[in-house]
Write a protein that holds these residues in place. Structure first.
Motif, PDB file in Angstrom:
ATOM      1  N   VAL A 184      -4.815  -4.024  -5.022  1.00 58.47           N
ATOM      2  CA  VAL A 184      -4.279  -2.916  -3.848  1.00 58.47           C
ATOM      3  C   VAL A 184      -4.066  -1.343  -4.300  1.00 58.47           C
ATOM      4  CG1 VAL A 184      -2.366  -2.906  -2.746  1.00 58.47           C
ATOM      5  CG2 VAL A 184      -3.580  -4.579  -2.306  1.00 58.47           C
ATOM      6  N   ALA A 191     -13.233  -2.412  -8.361  1.00 63.77           N
ATOM      7  CA  ALA A 191     -13.478  -1.632  -7.839  1.00 63.77           C
ATOM      8  C   ALA A 191     -14.064  -0.557  -7.891  1.00 63.77           C
ATOM      9  CB  ALA A 191     -11.816  -1.443  -6.874  1.00 63.77           C
ATOM     10  N   GLU A 196       0.410   4.111  -2.905  1.00 63.12           N
ATOM     11  CA  GLU A 196       0.379   5.200  -2.370  1.00 63.12           C
ATOM     12  C   GLU A 196       0.674   6.601  -3.206  1.00 63.12           C
ATOM     13  OE1 GLU A 196       0.100   5.752   1.749  1.00 63.12           O
ATOM     14  OE2 GLU A 196      -1.865   6.499   1.947  1.00 63.12           O
ATOM     15  N   ALA A 232      -6.382  -0.083  -6.732  1.00 65.30           N
ATOM     16  CA  ALA A 232      -7.661   0.238  -6.612  1.00 65.30           C
ATOM     17  C   ALA A 232      -8.000   1.056  -5.562  1.00 65.30           C
ATOM     18  CB  ALA A 232      -8.608  -0.143  -7.054  1.00 65.30           C
ATOM     19  N   LYS A 233      -7.465   0.885  -4.316  1.00 66.80           N
ATOM     20  CA  LYS A 233      -7.664   1.677  -3.255  1.00 66.80           C
ATOM     21  C   LYS A 233      -6.540   2.707  -2.508  1.00 66.80           C
ATOM     22  CE  LYS A 233      -9.534  -2.258  -0.994  1.00 66.80           C
ATOM     23  NZ  LYS A 233      -8.595  -4.179  -0.236  1.00 66.80           N
ATOM     24  N   ALA A 234      -5.144   2.432  -2.835  1.00 66.75           N
ATOM     25  CA  ALA A 234      -4.237   2.761  -2.542  1.00 66.75           C
ATOM     26  C   ALA A 234      -4.029   4.276  -3.885  1.00 66.75           C
ATOM     27  CB  ALA A 234      -3.042   2.475  -2.056  1.00 66.75           C
ATOM     28  N   PRO A 262      -5.464   4.915  -7.237  1.00 66.76           N
ATOM     29  CA  PRO A 262      -6.584   4.524  -8.474  1.00 66.76           C
ATOM     30  C   PRO A 262      -6.312   5.309  -9.658  1.00 66.76           C
ATOM     31  CG  PRO A 262      -8.169   5.799  -6.245  1.00 66.76           C
ATOM     32  CD  PRO A 262      -6.960   5.344  -5.871  1.00 66.76           C
ATOM     33  N   TYR A 277       1.056  -1.638  -0.007  1.00 65.59           N
ATOM     34  CA  TYR A 277      -0.033   0.215   0.296  1.00 65.59           C
ATOM     35  C   TYR A 277       1.038   1.192  -0.188  1.00 65.59           C
ATOM     36  CZ  TYR A 277      -4.422   2.809   1.040  1.00 65.59           C
ATOM     37  OH  TYR A 277      -5.528   3.206   0.841  1.00 65.59           O
TER      38      TYR A 277
END
Ligand code: APR
Length: 331
Positions: free
Chosen positions: A106, A137, A70, A108-110, A112, A66
Motif C-alpha cells: 500500500v 512496484a 498518503e 508503494a502506491k500511496a 512511494p 491508504y
C-alpha cells in the motif's frame, strides 16, 4: 496538508502507544497519522488531548491504510506480533513477514517517496521484504528504507554509562582523577543487524573516547547482543521491549524528520549498503538528509575482535536477507 507528516502503523500496540505519545510531543511533527487494525480511535482521542504542534488523525483497518500513509514524509512501522520467552526474533517470521509485505504494497502506491522506518521484527528480514515489494512496484529507493536499530545504540549507551559511572565512583574513593560519564553524551556505534550475533557494538569507537579492558569487552558485547532477551524473559510471556523501543523509534523518526528539514545528522541504521563486502543490507552510521540516506559512513577503523564479529555476522545476515527475499518472490 501540513508537513512533516509522520504515519505510525501499529499505533495501538505495546510499542505503538508510547511511540505515539513521544511523536505527539515532537515539535517537528505537524501531522501524526495513527493506523492499526484495532483501537486506533481511542488512542487518537487520548493523544489529541495533549496540546502540541502535531495534529492527530485515526485510521483503522485496511480500508483506511491508504489515507493514513498518503503524503506521509516518514512512516514508522511497529505493527506485528512480539516475542515470547524461548522465541528468537526469527520465530516471528511468518506472521510479521506477511504484515510488512502487505503494508509495503500500500505504501508503494500511496506514498512511494516516504522514508520508511521498520521496527517489526525480524528486522534483518523485514527490511529486505519491504524493499522487494517496493522493487516489484518499481518505486524502490534504497536511500528511503531503514531498519530501526536505534534500540541497540540506546542500550549500549546505557550499559557503557552504567559501567563507567561505577568506575568513576571508585576513583573518587581512591582520590584518583574524577571523570564523570554522562550517558546522554556517550555515543556507541552499533553495526551489523538487529538480532543476536549480528548486533555488533563498536566499543573501540565510543565517544567520548573510553577505554575498555578485554574482560569488559567480553562481558558488554554479549549483554548488548542479548539485551532484548533480558526484557523478553523479565516480561515472562507479556512480550518484548516496548518502552525503550518506543524511545528509540521516536529518536530515529525525529532524526529522519530533521534530515528532511535539511538538518543533516548521523545515525546507525540497517540499510541497503556496500559498507561490508558480500552482504546487501548492513547497519552502519549513515548521514541523513532531505532524501534519507545521504552518505553511508561505513564501519570505520575496527578492532580485530570487532572485525571477527563483523565477519561472523555476514553469513547470518545473508540467511536472514535471503529468507525475506524468498518470502516475497515465492508469494
Ligand atoms: N496492520 C497494522 N497493525 C497491525 C497489523 C496490521 N496488519 N497486525 C497487527 N497490528 C498491530 C496490533 O493490532 C497491535 O496493536 O500491531 C500492534 C502490535 O502490538 P503488540 O502486539 O503490543 O506488539 P509490540 O510489543 O508493540 O511489538 C510489535 O515490534 O519490536 C517489534 O518484535 C516486535 O515485531 C514486534 C513489533
Amino acid at each position: 496538508s501540513q508537513a512533516p507528516k509522520v504515519a505510525l502503523l501499529g499505533a495501538a500496540g505495546g510499542i505503538g502507544q508510547p511511540l505515539g505519545l513521544l511523536l505527539k510531543q515532537d515539535p517537528l511533527v505537524a501531522h501524526l497519522a495513527l493506523y492499526d487494525v484495532v483501537n486506533t480511535p481511542g488512542v487518537a482521542a487520548d493523544l489529541s488531548h495533549i496540546d502540541s504542534n502535531a495534529k492527530v488523525t485515526a485510521h483503522t483497518g485496511p480500508k483506511e491504510l491508504y489515507a493514513a500513509v498518503e503524503n506521509a514524509d516518514v512512516i514508522v512501522i511497529p505493527a506485528g506480533v512480539p516475542r515470547k520467552p524461548g522465541m528468537t526474533r526469527d520465530d516471528l517470521f511468518n506472521t510479521n513477514a506477511g504484515i510488512v509485505r502487505d503494508l509495503a504494497a500500500v505504501i508503494a502506491k500511496a506514498s512511494p517517496k516516504a522514508l520508511i522506518a521498520i521496527i517489526t521484527n525480524p528486522v534483518n528480514s523485514t527490511v529486505p521484504i519491504a524493499s522487494e515489494v517496493l522493487k516489484k512496484a518499481g518505486v524502490y529507493d534504497p536511500k528511503r528504507v531503514f531498519g530501526v536499530t536505534t534500540l541497540d545504540v540506546v542500550r549500549s549507551q546505557a550499559f557503557v554509562a552504567e559501567l563507567k559511572r561505577l568506575q568513576s565512583t571508585v576513583r573518587i574513593h581512591t582520590f584518583l582523577c574524577f571523570q564523570g560519564h554522562d550517558a546522554s553524551k556517550t555515543v556507541v556505534p552499533v553495526v551489523g543487524g538487529h538480532a543476536g550475533i549480528t548486533i555488533i557494538p563498536l566499543l573501540s569507537q565510543v565517544t567520548p573516547s573510553t577505554k575498555f579492558s578485554e574482560e569488559e569487552i567480553a562481558k558488554l558485547t554479549p549483554r548488548i547482543q542479548d539485551a532484548g532477551t533480558e526484557v523478553v524473559n523479565a516480561k515472562a510471556g507479556a512480550g518484548s521491549a516496548t518502552l525503550s523501543m518506543a524511545l528509540a523509534g521516536a529518536r530515529f523518526a525525529n532524526a529522519l524528520v530533521r534530515g528532511i528539514k535539511g538538518q543533516k545528522n548521523v545515525q546507525c541504521a540497517y540499510v541497503a549498503s556496500d559498507a561490508v563486502k558480500g552482504v546487501e543490507y548492513f547497519s552502519t552510521p549513515v548521514e541523513l538528509g532531505p532524501n534519507g540516506v545521504e552518505k553511508i559512513l561505513g564501519v570505520g577503523k575496527v578492532s580485530a575482535f570487532e572485525q571477527k564479529l563483523i565477519d561472523a555476522s555476514v553469513p547470518e545476515l545473508n540467511k536472514n536477507i535471503a529468507k525475506g527475499v524468498a518470502f516475497v518472490k515465492g508469494n
